[in-house]
Scaffold this active site. Structure first.
Site, short mmCIF file in Angstrom:
data_model
loop_
_atom_site.label_atom_id
_atom_site.label_comp_id
_atom_site.label_asym_id
_atom_site.label_seq_id
_atom_site.Cartn_x
_atom_site.Cartn_y
_atom_site.Cartn_z
N ILE A 1 1.40 3.72 -5.43
CA ILE A 1 0.51 3.14 -6.45
C ILE A 1 -0.58 2.31 -5.79
O ILE A 1 -1.75 2.37 -6.21
CB ILE A 1 1.33 2.29 -7.46
N HIS B 1 4.38 -5.34 -20.05
CA HIS B 1 5.03 -4.38 -19.13
C HIS B 1 4.76 -2.95 -19.60
O HIS B 1 5.69 -2.19 -19.89
CB HIS B 1 6.54 -4.65 -19.04
N SER C 1 4.50 -2.41 7.00
CA SER C 1 3.94 -1.86 8.23
C SER C 1 2.48 -1.51 8.02
O SER C 1 2.06 -1.20 6.90
CB SER C 1 4.72 -0.60 8.64
N ASP D 1 1.25 -8.05 -16.03
CA ASP D 1 1.97 -7.06 -16.84
C ASP D 1 3.47 -7.31 -16.83
O ASP D 1 4.20 -6.70 -17.61
CB ASP D 1 1.69 -5.65 -16.27
N LEU E 1 0.85 -1.21 0.00
CA LEU E 1 0.00 0.00 0.00
C LEU E 1 0.88 1.25 0.00
O LEU E 1 0.88 2.04 0.94
CB LEU E 1 -0.95 -0.01 1.20
N GLU F 1 10.91 -11.54 -19.32
CA GLU F 1 10.37 -10.65 -20.35
C GLU F 1 11.48 -10.08 -21.23
O GLU F 1 12.59 -9.87 -20.73
CB GLU F 1 9.53 -9.54 -19.70
N ARG G 1 6.61 -6.54 -10.06
CA ARG G 1 7.75 -7.15 -10.74
C ARG G 1 7.47 -8.65 -10.76
O ARG G 1 6.88 -9.20 -9.81
CB ARG G 1 9.05 -6.90 -9.97
P1 NAP Z 1 6.21 2.63 -2.91
O1 NAP Z 1 5.42 3.89 -2.73
O2 NAP Z 1 7.59 2.57 -2.38
O3 NAP Z 1 5.33 1.43 -2.31
C1 NAP Z 1 5.82 0.16 -2.13
C2 NAP Z 1 4.91 -0.59 -1.17
O4 NAP Z 1 5.37 -1.95 -1.11
C3 NAP Z 1 4.94 -0.05 0.26
O5 NAP Z 1 3.64 0.00 0.78
C4 NAP Z 1 5.77 -1.09 1.01
O6 NAP Z 1 5.41 -1.27 2.37
C5 NAP Z 1 5.42 -2.34 0.24
N1 NAP Z 1 6.41 -3.38 0.47
C6 NAP Z 1 7.75 -3.33 0.31
N2 NAP Z 1 8.32 -4.50 0.67
C7 NAP Z 1 7.32 -5.29 1.07
C8 NAP Z 1 7.25 -6.62 1.57
N3 NAP Z 1 8.37 -7.35 1.73
N4 NAP Z 1 6.04 -7.12 1.91
C9 NAP Z 1 4.92 -6.39 1.74
N5 NAP Z 1 4.91 -5.14 1.27
C10 NAP Z 1 6.09 -4.59 0.93
O7 NAP Z 1 6.34 2.27 -4.45
P2 NAP Z 1 5.34 2.60 -5.66
O8 NAP Z 1 5.65 3.92 -6.25
O9 NAP Z 1 3.94 2.34 -5.20
O10 NAP Z 1 5.81 1.48 -6.72
C11 NAP Z 1 5.76 0.12 -6.38
C12 NAP Z 1 6.43 -0.76 -7.41
O11 NAP Z 1 5.59 -0.90 -8.56
C13 NAP Z 1 7.74 -0.28 -8.00
O12 NAP Z 1 8.83 -0.49 -7.14
C14 NAP Z 1 7.84 -1.12 -9.28
O13 NAP Z 1 8.51 -2.33 -9.01
C15 NAP Z 1 6.37 -1.39 -9.63
N6 NAP Z 1 6.00 -0.70 -10.87
C16 NAP Z 1 5.69 -1.43 -11.98
C17 NAP Z 1 5.33 -0.77 -13.14
C18 NAP Z 1 4.97 -1.53 -14.39
O14 NAP Z 1 5.21 -1.01 -15.48
N7 NAP Z 1 4.37 -2.70 -14.29
C19 NAP Z 1 5.30 0.62 -13.19
C20 NAP Z 1 5.62 1.32 -12.05
C21 NAP Z 1 5.95 0.65 -10.88
P3 NAP Z 1 5.62 -0.13 3.49
O15 NAP Z 1 4.73 0.99 3.07
O16 NAP Z 1 5.16 -0.76 4.74
O17 NAP Z 1 7.06 0.22 3.44
C1 8YV Z 2 8.70 1.19 -16.86
C2 8YV Z 2 8.49 0.35 -14.41
O1 8YV Z 2 8.00 0.45 -17.83
O2 8YV Z 2 8.54 2.36 -13.21
C3 8YV Z 2 8.80 1.16 -13.20
O3 8YV Z 2 9.29 0.58 -12.23
O4 8YV Z 2 8.63 -0.83 -14.41
C4 8YV Z 2 7.91 1.01 -15.60
O5 8YV Z 2 7.36 2.25 -15.35
C5 8YV Z 2 10.13 0.90 -16.94
O6 8YV Z 2 10.90 1.44 -15.95
C6 8YV Z 2 10.69 1.35 -18.29
O7 8YV Z 2 11.36 0.35 -18.83
#
Ligand code: NAP
Ligand code: 8YV
Length: 325
Positions: free
Chosen positions: A155, A279, A176, A256, A152, A261, A232
């Site tokens: 995103i 992705h 947490s 996604d 949480l 990939e 991921r």
């Molecule tokens: P963020 O604000 O740092 O949120 C991460 C959340 O994950 C936090 O609530 C954290 O918990 C939780 N977390 C971390 N380790 C954990 C664990 N071991 N068990 C349970 N929960 C855990 O990050 P965000 O901006 O939301 O982005 C999250 C992730 O989305 C990125 O790191 C990236 O890998 C992925 N993403 C994917 C795409 C895509 O293209 N598919 C695009 C953008 C991002 P706490 O709050 O308690 O610390």
């Molecule tokens: C992108 C992502 O597709 O922000 C991330 O963590 O996985 C995605 O937004 C990527 O970083 C670009 O290759």
């Protein structure tokens, strides 16, 4: 030798980022991989490293870059970067949080609707001319269903907002508890999965979350439950997921991200109960431009010794210029 400072791209960069970088720097596209001999001469001139969310920046590479001043990742996730090694080398790492939050949350909800209502399958049903021969199979109601969010953060909260608008109940797990969220906290992914219909993974990747969603969690999600992964691939045990989809342990999945990939195993794409996207959660023109602008600003700031726009949390306060985000 070129007149512009040299930057190393460690992955194929998005054109918006590539073009911005090329306006000020000579960008060397993966020379460390494609031409190691040339890289030996080039490495001391590299002042910045440009990457993507999935790009690998290991300690062995950083140790060859004595004059690198910043690693600027185009993406919020930076699990491919060895951040402790970067810090040890005095090189701050930056990323692009916030600007992509809406898009990723939108795609997560899109996958929830796609798998629940079987929208891609319905599209195929019409295109294949199967409509006259009989009604399509009934789908799963999304409005009012139970949503479980694994992670949480920025995103995850945006996904929760959207799910609320669909009248869904919301529960979550994270490292947490967030008492102010008003959502129900479960200490483990398995405990959460047992109580929800749609389980959405949106944590960072890396060692801390490796296979957080495993066979036990999928068992708990159950035969009417759907998994959505926009985090991921490493967060989910893909082998266990394929088995769970094949034998009906869970109802379906929207994915996604994939372990290898852009290769997606046939075992996944041949299944009828999955929806697959390449992705692309942040892949809109608007957001990719905002990511490129932020990644470029971080690159410039790092190279010029100015305050970084968005260092990763571990690097906040590093160097004279860092100001956090
Ligand atoms: P963020 O604000 O740092 O949120 C991460 C959340 O994950 C936090 O609530 C954290 O918990 C939780 N977390 C971390 N380790 C954990 C664990 N071991 N068990 C349970 N929960 C855990 O990050 P965000 O901006 O939301 O982005 C999250 C992730 O989305 C990125 O790191 C990236 O890998 C992925 N993403 C994917 C795409 C895509 O293209 N598919 C695009 C953008 C991002 P706490 O709050 O308690 O610390
Ligand atoms: C992108 C992502 O597709 O922000 C991330 O963590 O996985 C995605 O937004 C990527 O970083 C670009 O290759």
């Amino acid at each position: 030798m070129s007149s512009k400072p040299d930057v190393l791209a460690v992955a194929k960069l998005h054109p918006f980022y590539q073009t911005a970088l090329a306006s000020l720097y000579t960008v060397h596209d993966r020379t460390h991989v494609t031409d190691p001999d040339a890289f030996a001469d080039l490495a001391p001139r590299i002042v910045g490293v440009a990457g993507t969310g999935e790009a690998s920046v290991p300690s062995s590479l950083l140790s060859q870059l004595p004059n690198a001043k910043v690693v600027s990742v185009f993406g919020v996730g930076y699990d491919g970067v060895d951040v402790p090694a970067a810090i040890a080398h005095g090189i701050p790492v930056t990323h692009t949080p916030d600007v992509l939050t809406d898009d990723v949350a939108d795609l997560a909800m899109g996958l929830v609707l796609s798998v629940g209502r079987a929208i891609p399958q319905a599209d195929q049903f019409v295109r294949a001319g199967r409509w006259p021969a009989g009604p399509i199979a009934l789908a799963r109601k999304v409005s009012g269903a139970r949503m479980g969010i694994v992670g949480l953060g920025r995103i995850g909260k945006a996904i929760a907002q959207r799910a609320k608008a669909f009248g869904m109940s919301i529960a979550y797990t994270a490292r947490s508890e967030k008492p102010d969220s008003g959502f129900i906290f479960y200490p483990t992914a398995a405990a959460l999965a047992a109580e929800v219909d749609f389980l959405v993974a949106i944590t960072p990747g890396g060692a801390g979350t490796l296979h957080l969603i495993n066979a036990e969690v999928l068992q708990a999600l159950g035969p009417r439950g759907f998994l959505i992964n926009v985090a991921r691939a490493s967060v989910v045990d893909e082998t266990a997921l394929i088995a769970a989809l094949q034998n009906g342990t869970i109802a379906g999945a929207g994915l996604d991200v994939f372990a290898n990939e852009p290769q997606v195993p046939e075992a996944l794409w041949s299944l009828p109960n999955v929806v697959l996207t390449p992705h692309m959660a942040s892949a809109t023109t608007e957001t990719r431009q905002a990511m490129a602008d932020l990644a470029f600003a971080n690159m410039q700031a790092g190279i010029n010794g100015q305050p970084l726009r968005s260092p990763v949390p571990e690097c906040i306060g590093m160097g004279a210029g860092s100001q956090g985000h």
